[in-house]
Design a protein around this motif. Structure first.
Motif, PDB file in Angstrom:
ATOM      1  N   ALA A   1       0.807  -1.217   0.000  1.00 12.28           N
ATOM      2  CA  ALA A   1       0.000   0.000   0.000  1.00 12.28           C
ATOM      3  C   ALA A   1       0.845   1.274   0.000  1.00 12.28           C
ATOM      4  O   ALA A   1       0.339   2.350  -0.314  1.00 12.28           O
ATOM      5  CB  ALA A   1      -0.939   0.008   1.205  1.00 12.28           C
ATOM      6  N   LEU A   2       2.119   1.134   0.339  1.00 13.09           N
ATOM      7  CA  LEU A   2       2.977   2.315   0.354  1.00 13.09           C
ATOM      8  C   LEU A   2       3.904   2.337  -0.863  1.00 13.09           C
ATOM      9  O   LEU A   2       4.945   2.983  -0.861  1.00 13.09           O
ATOM     10  CB  LEU A   2       3.801   2.366   1.645  1.00 13.09           C
ATOM     11  N   GLY A   3       3.522   1.600  -1.874  1.00 10.81           N
ATOM     12  CA  GLY A   3       4.294   1.609  -3.115  1.00 10.81           C
ATOM     13  C   GLY A   3       5.572   0.781  -3.006  1.00 10.81           C
ATOM     14  O   GLY A   3       5.810   0.101  -2.006  1.00 10.81           O
ATOM     15  N   GLU A   4       6.372   0.857  -4.049  1.00 13.60           N
ATOM     16  CA  GLU A   4       7.576   0.043  -4.111  1.00 13.60           C
ATOM     17  C   GLU A   4       8.580   0.388  -3.022  1.00 13.60           C
ATOM     18  O   GLU A   4       9.263  -0.459  -2.476  1.00 13.60           O
ATOM     19  CB  GLU A   4       8.275   0.243  -5.465  1.00 13.60           C
ATOM     20  N   LYS A   5       8.666   1.680  -2.748  1.00  8.44           N
ATOM     21  CA  LYS A   5       9.679   2.112  -1.781  1.00  8.44           C
ATOM     22  C   LYS A   5       9.234   1.892  -0.332  1.00  8.44           C
ATOM     23  O   LYS A   5      10.022   2.090   0.589  1.00  8.44           O
ATOM     24  CB  LYS A   5       9.985   3.602  -1.977  1.00  8.44           C
TER      25      LYS A   5
ATOM     26  N   PRO B   1       8.528  -0.650   1.828  1.00 10.33           N
ATOM     27  CA  PRO B   1       9.229  -1.506   2.798  1.00 10.33           C
ATOM     28  C   PRO B   1      10.557  -0.916   3.251  1.00 10.33           C
ATOM     29  O   PRO B   1      10.895  -0.989   4.433  1.00 10.33           O
ATOM     30  CB  PRO B   1       9.456  -2.799   2.000  1.00 10.33           C
ATOM     31  N   ARG B   2      11.298  -0.337   2.306  1.00 12.70           N
ATOM     32  CA  ARG B   2      12.569   0.258   2.713  1.00 12.70           C
ATOM     33  C   ARG B   2      12.340   1.534   3.506  1.00 12.70           C
ATOM     34  O   ARG B   2      13.024   1.807   4.487  1.00 12.70           O
ATOM     35  CB  ARG B   2      13.424   0.576   1.474  1.00 12.70           C
ATOM     36  N   ALA B   3      11.356   2.305   3.041  1.00 11.76           N
ATOM     37  CA  ALA B   3      11.102   3.608   3.663  1.00 11.76           C
ATOM     38  C   ALA B   3      10.795   3.478   5.149  1.00 11.76           C
ATOM     39  O   ALA B   3      11.320   4.237   5.972  1.00 11.76           O
ATOM     40  CB  ALA B   3       9.967   4.316   2.949  1.00 11.76           C
ATOM     41  N   ILE B   4       9.949   2.516   5.504  1.00 16.61           N
ATOM     42  CA  ILE B   4       9.550   2.474   6.911  1.00 16.61           C
ATOM     43  C   ILE B   4      10.675   2.002   7.822  1.00 16.61           C
ATOM     44  O   ILE B   4      10.649   2.258   9.025  1.00 16.61           O
ATOM     45  CB  ILE B   4       8.295   1.603   7.152  1.00 16.61           C
ATOM     46  N   THR B   5      11.661   1.313   7.278  1.00 20.42           N
ATOM     47  CA  THR B   5      12.793   0.957   8.146  1.00 20.42           C
ATOM     48  C   THR B   5      13.817   2.076   8.188  1.00 20.42           C
ATOM     49  O   THR B   5      14.524   2.232   9.167  1.00 20.42           O
ATOM     50  CB  THR B   5      13.482  -0.342   7.661  1.00 20.42           C
ATOM     51  N   GLU B   6      13.880   2.855   7.111  1.00 22.30           N
ATOM     52  CA  GLU B   6      14.897   3.913   7.085  1.00 22.30           C
ATOM     53  C   GLU B   6      14.421   5.216   7.711  1.00 22.30           C
ATOM     54  O   GLU B   6      15.141   5.844   8.471  1.00 22.30           O
ATOM     55  CB  GLU B   6      15.356   4.163   5.641  1.00 22.30           C
TER      56      GLU B   6
ATOM     57  N   THR C   1       0.330  11.620  15.544  1.00 22.53           N
ATOM     58  CA  THR C   1       1.608  11.230  14.967  1.00 22.53           C
ATOM     59  C   THR C   1       1.861  11.986  13.668  1.00 22.53           C
ATOM     60  O   THR C   1       0.934  12.288  12.922  1.00 22.53           O
ATOM     61  CB  THR C   1       1.695   9.713  14.719  1.00 22.53           C
ATOM     62  N   ASN C   2       3.128  12.284  13.456  1.00 23.74           N
ATOM     63  CA  ASN C   2       3.517  12.962  12.219  1.00 23.74           C
ATOM     64  C   ASN C   2       4.109  11.973  11.222  1.00 23.74           C
ATOM     65  O   ASN C   2       4.772  12.374  10.269  1.00 23.74           O
ATOM     66  CB  ASN C   2       4.530  14.080  12.530  1.00 23.74           C
ATOM     67  N   ALA C   3       3.849  10.681  11.443  1.00 22.66           N
ATOM     68  CA  ALA C   3       4.487   9.632  10.633  1.00 22.66           C
ATOM     69  C   ALA C   3       4.294   9.870   9.138  1.00 22.66           C
ATOM     70  O   ALA C   3       5.239   9.750   8.357  1.00 22.66           O
ATOM     71  CB  ALA C   3       3.948   8.265  11.036  1.00 22.66           C
ATOM     72  N   ALA C   4       3.089  10.236   8.751  1.00 17.60           N
ATOM     73  CA  ALA C   4       2.811  10.396   7.320  1.00 17.60           C
ATOM     74  C   ALA C   4       3.685  11.497   6.727  1.00 17.60           C
ATOM     75  O   ALA C   4       4.203  11.377   5.617  1.00 17.60           O
ATOM     76  CB  ALA C   4       1.339  10.726   7.121  1.00 17.60           C
TER      77      ALA C   4
ATOM     78  N   THR D   1       6.876  10.927   3.928  1.00 17.63           N
ATOM     79  CA  THR D   1       6.467  11.321   2.570  1.00 17.63           C
ATOM     80  C   THR D   1       7.613  11.310   1.564  1.00 17.63           C
ATOM     81  O   THR D   1       7.459  10.839   0.448  1.00 17.63           O
ATOM     82  CB  THR D   1       5.752  12.694   2.603  1.00 17.63           C
ATOM     83  N   LYS D   2       8.762  11.773   1.980  1.00 14.72           N
ATOM     84  CA  LYS D   2       9.892  11.838   1.055  1.00 14.72           C
ATOM     85  C   LYS D   2      10.350  10.431   0.658  1.00 14.72           C
ATOM     86  O   LYS D   2      10.480  10.111  -0.516  1.00 14.72           O
ATOM     87  CB  LYS D   2      11.047  12.604   1.713  1.00 14.72           C
ATOM     88  N   ALA D   3      10.587   9.609   1.668  1.00 14.18           N
ATOM     89  CA  ALA D   3      11.132   8.272   1.421  1.00 14.18           C
ATOM     90  C   ALA D   3      10.148   7.403   0.639  1.00 14.18           C
ATOM     91  O   ALA D   3      10.547   6.574  -0.173  1.00 14.18           O
ATOM     92  CB  ALA D   3      11.509   7.614   2.743  1.00 14.18           C
ATOM     93  N   VAL D   4       8.858   7.591   0.914  1.00 14.95           N
ATOM     94  CA  VAL D   4       7.855   6.755   0.268  1.00 14.95           C
ATOM     95  C   VAL D   4       7.519   7.296  -1.131  1.00 14.95           C
ATOM     96  O   VAL D   4       7.194   6.535  -2.048  1.00 14.95           O
ATOM     97  CB  VAL D   4       6.575   6.686   1.131  1.00 14.95           C
ATOM     98  N   GLY D   5       7.598   8.600  -1.266  1.00 12.85           N
ATOM     99  CA  GLY D   5       7.256   9.207  -2.545  1.00 12.85           C
ATOM    100  C   GLY D   5       5.758   9.363  -2.748  1.00 12.85           C
ATOM    101  O   GLY D   5       5.244   9.300  -3.852  1.00 12.85           O
ATOM    102  N   MET D   6       5.047   9.522  -1.646  1.00 15.84           N
ATOM    103  CA  MET D   6       3.603   9.764  -1.716  1.00 15.84           C
ATOM    104  C   MET D   6       3.294  11.014  -0.906  1.00 15.84           C
ATOM    105  O   MET D   6       4.006  11.323   0.044  1.00 15.84           O
ATOM    106  CB  MET D   6       2.833   8.573  -1.105  1.00 15.84           C
ATOM    107  N   PRO D   7       2.237  11.736  -1.261  1.00 15.97           N
ATOM    108  CA  PRO D   7       1.884  12.918  -0.457  1.00 15.97           C
ATOM    109  C   PRO D   7       1.469  12.516   0.953  1.00 15.97           C
ATOM    110  O   PRO D   7       0.907  11.424   1.141  1.00 15.97           O
ATOM    111  CB  PRO D   7       0.723  13.554  -1.219  1.00 15.97           C
ATOM    112  N   PRO D   8       1.734  13.372   1.917  1.00 12.02           N
ATOM    113  CA  PRO D   8       1.468  13.028   3.318  1.00 12.02           C
ATOM    114  C   PRO D   8       0.028  12.575   3.572  1.00 12.02           C
ATOM    115  O   PRO D   8      -0.198  11.603   4.292  1.00 12.02           O
ATOM    116  CB  PRO D   8       1.771  14.312   4.084  1.00 12.02           C
ATOM    117  N   ARG D   9      -0.898  13.264   2.989  1.00 13.34           N
ATOM    118  CA  ARG D   9      -2.297  12.911   3.289  1.00 13.34           C
ATOM    119  C   ARG D   9      -2.674  11.540   2.733  1.00 13.34           C
ATOM    120  O   ARG D   9      -3.534  10.844   3.285  1.00 13.34           O
ATOM    121  CB  ARG D   9      -3.246  14.001   2.791  1.00 13.34           C
TER     122      ARG D   9
END
Length: 617
Positions: free
Chosen positions: A23-27, A29-34, A53-56, A60-68
RNA sequence: GCGCCCGUAGCUCAGCUGGAUAGAGCGUCGGCCUUCGAAGCCGAAUGUCGCAAGUUCGAAUCUUGCCGGGCGUGCCA
């Protein structure tokens, strides 16, 4: 695991479910660990929920999706969570969280079960720490300024104890050198009825000591100045028996709630030859150089000193810095006498020999220039830099009716801790009120803040001290529990988690959440050496529930007397709710008493209205 | 000169490991005591977060420079 930690864990697992589900795109799995820098914080505004939480936004940068968009996924993944009841997107991409009442109930039950132990770490699981503080010159009474040192240092010591450390509280008695000599001379002159010079101590207590010593046998004045000095210091520490004005340093500190484990004499270091031993140890390590007939301590050793000196010779800039800390500090003067620094070296060598894991010194800001040399010595003696701390608090300005007073022990115009405590005790009509007020006053400011102390204002406003507001809250809680006991059927805590269910008012849950923060508040205050955090936490807690109790008058926790006179009240009254709310009150009281205890302030079960407050209107 | 601390509401201060409309106490103004403690509660007014630039999606908070105040810069302790 604390409630916030449970929230954090819920979010973490929601994120990893989202990532592995794609659901968070290709990046993803890596994004949430980094990109793990997101936080769970407490929103300022209650309508933003219990936590946010400000997690979103962070992801946003690492995942490449808008915060919302990330936030939307997160909200979906948090449905049916055991801790989080609801999550909603707000602002630029915050996710506001509301907790399930049950999760809060579980925490409340834990608090009631743990009682005063809630938030504390198990004893003796941490370091062995030596905290040296006050160490005021024993040539005069404890002043308000010294009281700040004592109160701050003692609070640090207590916080360390509560977080699992084994603490030794230590007072270093500066009973050696010129000041002590002047002190003894002053007493002798007072005894002989002769006038004292500029360099002598002027305070009236000098005469009082002289009068007292005149009654002692054998005659202390028959001894030489060294012997007399020892007697005078002893009198200063233990006080003149029966005297109100000279209760003794130990008694004054004890009245402030400060009791030391070790009283260490500087003079004894010289008498037992420990100064020579410590200095020789430094010499063997190459830390001493002789220049112009004096002996210097040099950080990093002689070779480092030479290097610096050579550099200074050819470099103008280095020339300027030449006379800085590292280039040497005198330990033995040209006339052969030891400096105060030499004593301090021997003293700290002694502390190290006693096997502490950590050494903490508490100093006033006027000594901050002394820090580098002390740290350097400790390192030279073999203590790694991170194992020693020198805590600095800013000074106390003494004012009289708004006018700054240059107070000095020598001139005898100091304000003593005793007179302040006595005034406030009297105004509040309670022994110990002065100690509580003084502790609260000093601990409600960060150590980095210079404080003004005006005795006249302190007297006049003594009952405005917020400490009484906080204590009053505790007394009210106790009063309710006393009343519950008197009714007779409520001396039980909720039997299971389900028995807490009736505790469902938003304010009750919000206060429950505040209580759940106590372990973190305590841990942070201890780790950062900032006891004032506890004071502010206490005031928040006190305000929250005093407000609640006044607003909830129409829906009391306990049945009123008039209610209980109705024939069938026991059938119509909601006893489960009362038991749940009384459990909650017990939890508040437990945290309350713990927090007060952590800063050394009493938690009275009753407070009588003082006379002065009534007349004041 | 250099080093440390501070500069946030009228006053005293939180907030400073970056988050939404900057908070508390005191003071001021207006309300609330026949019912779990009025040392209490509710409401109102009050701010160029010392100044300027930078970093960033976002700065009271981080960086740099400046201004103002305190403390220190001993072969005193």
């Amino acid at each position: 695991m604390s409630l916030v930690d449970r929230v954090r864990t819920s979010i973490e697992s929601a994120l990893s479910r989202l990532a592995s589900g794609g659901a968070l795109g290709e990046k993803g799995p890596r994004a949430i660990t980094e990109a793990r820098g997101w936080t769970v914080e407490r929103p300022k505004r209650p309508e933003h929920g219990h936590y946010a939480t400000n997690a979103a936004m962070v992801l946003t940068k690492a995942v490449g999706m808008p915060p919302r968009a990330i936030a939307e996924q997160l909200v979906g993944a948090l449905a049916d969570d055991a801790v989080i009841q609801s999550a909603e997107i707000a602002g630029p991409g915050f996710v506001n969280l509301r907790l399930r009442p049950r999760a809060i109930h579980e925490e409340l039950a834990a608090i009631v079960a743990a009682g005063p132990l809630y938030g504390r770490k198990a004893a003796a699981t941490g370091e062995r720490v030596n905290v040296e503080f006050v160490s005021a010159n024993p040539t005069g009474p404890i002043t308000v300024a010294a009281a700040r040192n004592g109160i701050y240092g003692d609070a640090i010591a207590t916080l360390l104890e509560l977080t699992g450390h084994r603490v030794t509280r230590e007072y270093y008695i500066n009973d050696f050198g010129n000041q002590v000599k002047a002190f003894a001379e002053s007493v002798r002159l007072a005894h002989e009825g002769k006038p004292r010079g500029e360099n002598h101590y002027q305070g009236a207590y000098i005469d009082e000591i002289a009068r007292y010593l005149e009654t002692r046998k054998p005659d202390p004045f028959a001894a030489d100045d060294v012997e007399l000095a020892r007697t005078c210091i002893t009198t200063m520490l233990h006080g003149v028996p029966g005297s109100k004005t000279l209760p003794g340093i130990r008694k004054t500190l004890s009245d402030l709630g400060i009791d030391f484990d070790v009283w260490f004499s500087e003079e004894s270091l010289h008498r037992w030859g420990n100064v020579d031993v410590a200095i020789e140890k430094l010499r063997a390590g190459g830390y001493l150089v002789e220049k112009e007939g004096a002996v210097f301590f040099v950080a990093g050793g002689a070779s480092a000193a030479k290097e610096r000196e050579e550099k200074a010779a050819k470099d103008d800039k280095a020339q300027k810095a030449y006379r800085t800390e590292e280039d040497g500090r005198v330990v033995k003067k040209r006339d052969g006498a030891w400096t105060y620094f030499a004593s301090d070296i021997a003293y700290h060598a002694d502390k190290l020999s006693r096997g502490y894991d950590r050494i903490i010194d508490v100093w006033g800001a006027d000594h901050h220039g002394y820090i580098p040399r002390m740290k350097n010595v400790l390192e030279a003696l073999g203590l790694p830099a991170e194992k020693s701390e020198i805590l600095i608090y800013q000074l106390v300005n003494i004012l009289r009716d708004g006018e700054a007073v240059k107070s000095s022990k020598r001139a005898g115009n100091v304000i003593t801790a005793d007179e302040v405590m006595e005034e406030i005790d009297e105004a509040a009509g309670r022994k110990g009120a002065g100690r509580d007020a003084l502790r609260f006053f000093f601990l409600s400011r960060s150590a980095n803040t210079t404080v003004d102390f005006d005795l006249e204002i302190a007297k006049k406003k003594s009952l405005d001290n917020p400490v009484f507001y906080v204590q009053y809250g505790h007394a009210r809680l106790c009063s309710i529990l006393r009343k519950a006991e008197a009714i007779g059927r409520y001396d039980t805590v909720p039997a299971s988690i389900d028995a807490w269910a009736k505790l469902d008012h938003p304010d009750e849950l919000a206060i429950g959440l505040t209580l759940s923060r106590w372990p973190d508040v305590l841990a942070e205050a201890a780790a950062l050496r900032e006891p004032h955090r506890i004071v502010f936490y206490l005031q928040d807690l006190a305000r929250d529930f005093q407000s609640y109790f006044t607003r909830m008058k129409a829906d009391p926790v306990l049945p009123r007397d008039s209610t209980r006179q109705e024939p069938d009240w026991e059938k119509t009254w909601d006893h489960e709710k009362t038991i749940a709310r009384l459990g909650w009150i017990r939890a508040i009281r437990a945290v309350y008493a713990s927090a007060l205890g952590a800063i050394g302030i009493s938690a009275p079960e009753r407070m009588e209205l003082p006379q002065a407050a009534e007349e004041d209107t």
